[in-house]
Design an enzyme around this catalytic site. Structure first.
Site, short mmCIF file in Angstrom:
data_model
loop_
_atom_site.label_atom_id
_atom_site.label_comp_id
_atom_site.label_asym_id
_atom_site.label_seq_id
_atom_site.Cartn_x
_atom_site.Cartn_y
_atom_site.Cartn_z
N GLY A 45 0.74 -1.20 0.07
CA GLY A 45 -0.25 -0.08 -0.21
C GLY A 45 0.75 1.43 0.15
N GLU A 100 3.28 3.92 6.22
CA GLU A 100 2.04 3.25 6.10
C GLU A 100 1.51 4.10 5.05
OE1 GLU A 100 0.75 0.70 5.68
OE2 GLU A 100 0.69 -0.59 7.48
N ASP A 101 0.39 3.38 4.50
CA ASP A 101 -0.59 4.05 3.69
C ASP A 101 -1.73 4.39 4.76
OD1 ASP A 101 -1.35 1.46 4.20
OD2 ASP A 101 -1.94 0.69 2.29
N ASP A 104 -5.59 2.38 10.44
CA ASP A 104 -7.07 1.91 10.42
C ASP A 104 -7.25 1.37 12.05
OD1 ASP A 104 -9.50 1.63 9.62
OD2 ASP A 104 -9.24 -0.58 9.20
N LYS A 132 -7.29 7.01 10.11
CA LYS A 132 -8.69 6.96 10.44
C LYS A 132 -8.92 6.60 12.06
CE LYS A 132 -10.47 4.42 6.33
NZ LYS A 132 -10.99 3.18 5.98
N PHE A 154 -14.64 3.49 2.70
CA PHE A 154 -13.53 2.69 2.39
C PHE A 154 -12.92 3.45 0.81
CE2 PHE A 154 -11.56 -0.51 -0.02
CZ PHE A 154 -10.61 -1.42 1.15
N ASP A 161 -5.80 -0.26 -2.04
CA ASP A 161 -6.42 -1.15 -3.04
C ASP A 161 -8.03 -1.45 -2.44
OD1 ASP A 161 -5.34 -3.01 -0.78
OD2 ASP A 161 -6.42 -4.52 -2.10
N ARG A 167 -4.72 0.55 -7.08
CA ARG A 167 -3.58 1.32 -6.27
C ARG A 167 -3.02 2.17 -7.35
NH1 ARG A 167 -2.26 -2.27 -2.03
NH2 ARG A 167 -2.59 -4.51 -2.32
P1 IMP Z 1 -5.15 -1.81 10.39
O1 IMP Z 1 -4.13 -2.98 10.95
O2 IMP Z 1 -6.47 -2.25 10.84
O3 IMP Z 1 -4.55 -0.62 10.84
O4 IMP Z 1 -5.00 -2.15 8.81
C1 IMP Z 1 -4.43 -1.35 7.97
C2 IMP Z 1 -4.73 -1.97 6.69
O5 IMP Z 1 -6.16 -2.07 6.32
C3 IMP Z 1 -4.08 -0.91 5.57
O6 IMP Z 1 -2.68 -1.24 5.49
C4 IMP Z 1 -4.87 -1.22 4.18
O7 IMP Z 1 -4.40 -2.31 3.70
C5 IMP Z 1 -6.47 -1.75 4.84
N1 IMP Z 1 -7.23 -0.61 5.09
C6 IMP Z 1 -7.67 -0.10 6.10
N2 IMP Z 1 -9.07 0.84 5.52
C7 IMP Z 1 -8.92 0.83 4.13
C8 IMP Z 1 -9.48 1.77 3.04
O8 IMP Z 1 -10.36 2.34 3.44
N3 IMP Z 1 -9.03 1.27 1.93
C9 IMP Z 1 -8.09 0.58 1.69
N4 IMP Z 1 -7.14 -0.29 2.52
C10 IMP Z 1 -7.73 -0.13 3.56
MG MG Z 2 -1.72 -2.30 3.36
#
Ligand code: IMP
Ligand code: MG
Length: 180
Positions: A45, A100-101, A104, A132, A154, A161, A167
């Site tokens: 990402g 990081e992208d 979440d 977020k 989302f 992606d 992407r």
């Molecule tokens: P976390 O471990 O829940 O913080 O997840 C982070 C990962 O979830 C990111 O690296 C993304 O791959 C994915 N992700 C979370 N929200 C989105 C979104 O709105 N669009 C695309 N990917 C997301």
């Molecule tokens: Mg990711």
């Protein structure tokens, strides 16, 4: 497919991304003046964000990549964390910035932080293009945030992606319903 028609709503435009990325790089250049950094980009990402950010970094730096996968959920906070591609450099006693992208739930980042603590780095900070905060289940915060998103949306593009697609979009947007 026409790139401009994929998203029903643009959340961060190409021009806004450009401004955001330059500001973040300037902040990092100021905060780490005279220091060396190892940037660790989390694949897939963050490839585009990393590439753009690095063009404006004026510090001595190394750039490395990791790919990880997590199978965590709210009821299983000790879920699996798998390193699919590991670091190529020794980061002991280095200033590390994770790129990081999107932050979440924070589950991926929580595991990455633990991973780097074991490596005995000198310092550790986190840069994320999108934050977020309302989605967070883990106590994790980013030091450098490009854009804070408080809506329950989302998003895709600029590295993000949906089922591995979109992407390549140069902006961040909400996918049109017809493309889900
Ligand atoms: P976390 O471990 O829940 O913080 O997840 C982070 C990962 O979830 C990111 O690296 C993304 O791959 C994915 N992700 C979370 N929200 C989105 C979104 O709105 N669009 C695309 N990917 C997301
Ligand atoms: Mg990711």
């Amino acid at each position: 497919m026409d790139n401009r028609k994929i998203c029903e709503k643009v959340v961060v435009s190409e021009q806004e991304i450009d401004t955001i990325v330059k500001e973040l790089a300037n902040q990092i250049n100021t905060d780490y003046a005279g220091e060396e950094i190892v940037f660790v980009s989390i694949l897939n990402g963050s490839f585009m964000f990393t590439s753009d950010l690095m063009k404006h970094i004026t510090l001595d730096c190394h750039i490395d990549f990791m790919q990880v996968s997590t199978y965590g959920n709210s009821t299983n906070t000790t879920g699996n964390f798998v390193v699919k591609k590991d670091l190529s450099f020794d980061v002991t006693e280095k200033n590390v910035i994770i790129i990081e992208d999107i932050l979440d739930t924070g589950y991926t980042m929580k595991n990455l932080i633990e991973y780097f603590k074991i490596k005995k780095v000198k310092s550790l900070k986190i840069a994320t293009m999108i934050d977020k905060p309302h989605r967070r289940t883990e106590e994790v915060h980013a030091d450098y945030v490009g854009y804070t998103m408080n809506e329950e949306l989302f998003i895709v593009g600029y590295g993000l992606d949906y089922a591995q697609k979109y992407r390549n979009l140069p902006y961040i947007g909400v996918l049109g319903e017809h493309l889900h």
